[in-house]
Design a protein around this motif. Structure first.
Motif, PDB file in Angstrom:
ATOM      1  N   SER A  66       0.863  -1.109  -0.096  1.00 20.94           N
ATOM      2  CA  SER A  66       0.050  -0.024   0.033  1.00 20.94           C
ATOM      3  C   SER A  66       0.833   1.284  -0.044  1.00 20.94           C
ATOM      4  O   SER A  66       1.893   1.271   0.900  1.00 20.94           O
ATOM      5  N   PRO A  67       0.618   2.241  -1.064  1.00 16.07           N
ATOM      6  CA  PRO A  67      -0.433   1.825  -2.058  1.00 16.07           C
ATOM      7  C   PRO A  67       0.229   0.957  -2.972  1.00 16.07           C
ATOM      8  O   PRO A  67       1.473   1.004  -3.214  1.00 16.07           O
ATOM      9  N   ARG A  68      -0.603   0.474  -3.832  1.00 14.55           N
ATOM     10  CA  ARG A  68      -0.242  -0.738  -4.613  1.00 14.55           C
ATOM     11  C   ARG A  68       0.505  -0.134  -5.799  1.00 14.55           C
ATOM     12  O   ARG A  68       0.361   0.944  -6.413  1.00 14.55           O
ATOM     13  N   VAL A  69       1.499  -1.144  -6.351  1.00 18.21           N
ATOM     14  CA  VAL A  69       2.444  -0.870  -7.372  1.00 18.21           C
ATOM     15  C   VAL A  69       1.288  -0.671  -8.572  1.00 18.21           C
ATOM     16  O   VAL A  69       0.735  -1.365  -8.951  1.00 18.21           O
ATOM     17  N   ARG A  70       1.661   0.595  -9.254  1.00 19.80           N
ATOM     18  CA  ARG A  70       0.992   0.790 -10.488  1.00 19.80           C
ATOM     19  C   ARG A  70       1.683   0.371 -11.732  1.00 19.80           C
ATOM     20  O   ARG A  70       2.786   0.450 -12.052  1.00 19.80           O
ATOM     21  N   ALA A  71       0.968  -0.601 -12.483  1.00 18.75           N
ATOM     22  CA  ALA A  71       1.703  -1.411 -13.600  1.00 18.75           C
ATOM     23  C   ALA A  71       0.806  -1.599 -14.623  1.00 18.75           C
ATOM     24  O   ALA A  71      -0.473  -1.361 -14.705  1.00 18.75           O
ATOM     25  N   LEU A  72       1.306  -1.925 -15.943  1.00 21.02           N
ATOM     26  CA  LEU A  72       0.682  -2.429 -17.047  1.00 21.02           C
ATOM     27  C   LEU A  72       1.045  -3.886 -17.101  1.00 21.02           C
ATOM     28  O   LEU A  72       2.107  -4.479 -16.976  1.00 21.02           O
ATOM     29  N   ILE A  73       0.239  -4.697 -17.735  1.00 20.64           N
ATOM     30  CA  ILE A  73       0.414  -6.040 -18.120  1.00 20.64           C
ATOM     31  C   ILE A  73       0.943  -6.112 -19.609  1.00 20.64           C
ATOM     32  O   ILE A  73       0.375  -5.589 -20.317  1.00 20.64           O
ATOM     33  N   GLU A  74       2.347  -6.520 -20.000  1.00 18.67           N
ATOM     34  CA  GLU A  74       2.979  -6.832 -21.004  1.00 18.67           C
ATOM     35  C   GLU A  74       2.670  -7.910 -21.827  1.00 18.67           C
ATOM     36  O   GLU A  74       2.560  -9.201 -21.405  1.00 18.67           O
ATOM     37  N   VAL A  75       2.126  -7.688 -22.874  1.00 13.43           N
ATOM     38  CA  VAL A  75       1.636  -8.837 -23.792  1.00 13.43           C
ATOM     39  C   VAL A  75       2.432  -8.874 -25.004  1.00 13.43           C
ATOM     40  O   VAL A  75       2.750  -8.140 -25.967  1.00 13.43           O
ATOM     41  N   ASN A  76       2.585 -10.323 -24.976  1.00 14.73           N
ATOM     42  CA  ASN A  76       3.632 -10.896 -26.303  1.00 14.73           C
ATOM     43  C   ASN A  76       2.729 -11.202 -27.284  1.00 14.73           C
ATOM     44  O   ASN A  76       2.441 -12.350 -27.650  1.00 14.73           O
ATOM     45  N   LEU A  77       2.280 -10.160 -28.418  1.00 17.62           N
ATOM     46  CA  LEU A  77       1.377 -10.312 -29.293  1.00 17.62           C
ATOM     47  C   LEU A  77       1.999 -11.185 -30.419  1.00 17.62           C
ATOM     48  O   LEU A  77       1.241 -11.700 -31.345  1.00 17.62           O
ATOM     49  N   GLY A  78       3.309 -11.024 -30.744  1.00 19.18           N
ATOM     50  CA  GLY A  78       3.917 -11.755 -31.687  1.00 19.18           C
ATOM     51  C   GLY A  78       4.434 -13.176 -31.461  1.00 19.18           C
ATOM     52  O   GLY A  78       5.184 -13.653 -32.281  1.00 19.18           O
ATOM     53  N   ALA A  79       3.988 -13.656 -30.137  1.00 11.47           N
ATOM     54  CA  ALA A  79       4.590 -15.041 -29.763  1.00 11.47           C
ATOM     55  C   ALA A  79       6.227 -15.323 -29.848  1.00 11.47           C
ATOM     56  O   ALA A  79       6.559 -16.036 -30.454  1.00 11.47           O
ATOM     57  N   GLU A  80       6.816 -13.915 -29.662  1.00 11.73           N
ATOM     58  CA  GLU A  80       8.433 -14.058 -29.923  1.00 11.73           C
ATOM     59  C   GLU A  80       9.083 -14.880 -28.829  1.00 11.73           C
ATOM     60  O   GLU A  80       9.171 -13.923 -27.414  1.00 11.73           O
ATOM     61  N   ALA A  81       9.973 -15.775 -28.797  1.00  7.48           N
ATOM     62  CA  ALA A  81      10.801 -16.515 -27.914  1.00  7.48           C
ATOM     63  C   ALA A  81      11.457 -15.452 -27.167  1.00  7.48           C
ATOM     64  O   ALA A  81      11.954 -15.801 -25.913  1.00  7.48           O
ATOM     65  N   SER A  82      11.873 -14.707 -27.911  1.00  5.44           N
ATOM     66  CA  SER A  82      13.336 -13.674 -27.544  1.00  5.44           C
ATOM     67  C   SER A  82      12.524 -12.453 -26.595  1.00  5.44           C
ATOM     68  O   SER A  82      13.480 -11.803 -25.896  1.00  5.44           O
TER      69      SER A  82
END
Length: 241
Positions: A131-147
């Motif tokens: 508290s207060p909670r960490v402000r964050a975004l979810i990172e999305v790997n749309l290209g299915a890139e292993a790297s």
């Protein structure tokens, strides 16, 4: 003042003037892209990607009105925060991959973390700062890139549901695969926006932020709904490291 000191001061002023000029151009491009999309330019936040940039360059950008800076590495960002502690209006963003063992240090160092991609990482951030909670975004790997880091598209909803009480989820982030032309990134940006809209309805969370678009394609990202664009080279020039 000696000759070397005078030359250093002149060089610093020259670099500062160039950064200011480039920043004005990027802001104008952001505004034009927003108007073209029927959006208010003030709804888009410019985060300057300052990885490997010296503190002097960040200070110059700050003098020109920049307030948001994105770093890739926790320790580099913490060192720069210390060097620039007098610039109290700066907001630091973590835009690179975050290792779980760096979560404690990152929790208090950044205004927004763009790269949460696992329950384990979110739990570590939650323990570090409940508290207060960490402000964050979810990172999305749309290209299915292993790297690349980031959660797979079909795992985003489950991740949001699992971590919503551990961190303050404000939206999504993506980095599309490298492409021959900027226009090829548009489908990825559109897909992230559509995913965000569905998740907002399903989860009941605001999810107001979309962090997408960099130097080569930020205008396309804005047309597709970006609220945060991460621009480095267009303002700071080519990296030397």
């Amino acid at each position: 003042m000696g000759r070397e000191a005078r030359l250093g001061k002149v060089a610093g002023m020259s670099i500062g003037n160039e950064i200011e000029r480039r920043l004005e151009i990027v802001r104008a491009r952001i505004a034009a892209a927003a108007r073209h999309a029927g959006r208010n330019p003030s709804s888009i936040r410019l985060v300057l990607a300052s990885k490997t940039q010296p503190s002097a360059a960040i200070r110059a950008a700050s003098r020109a009105g920049a307030r948001d800076f994105g770093e890739n590495y926790v320790q580099e960002a913490i060192a720069k925060r210390a060097e620039l502690a007098d610039l109290t209006e700066i907001r630091w963003h973590l835009i690179g991959h975050l290792q779980t063992n760096k979560a404690r240090a990152a929790a208090s160092a950044f205004a927004l973390i763009h790269s949460v991609d696992s329950v384990r990482l979110a739990e570590a951030l939650g323990r570090a700062q409940p508290s207060p909670r960490v402000r964050a975004l979810i990172e999305v790997n749309l290209g299915a890139e292993a790297s690349k880091s980031g959660v797979a598209p079909d795992g985003v909803a489950a991740l949001v549901d699992a971590v919503r009480d551990k961190i303050e989820i404000e939206g999504l982030m993506t980095i599309p695969p490298p492409a021959a032309g900027a226009g090829t990134t548009r489908p990825y940006f559109a897909r992230l926006r559509e995913m965000r809209d569905r998740l907002a309805v399903q989860s009941g969370l605001a999810l107001s932020e979309l962090s997408m678009g960099m130097t080569d394609d930020f205008e396309i990202a804005i047309e597709e709904g970006a609220t945060i664009v991460r621009v480095g080279r267009a303002v700071f020039g080519e990296r030397t490291a």
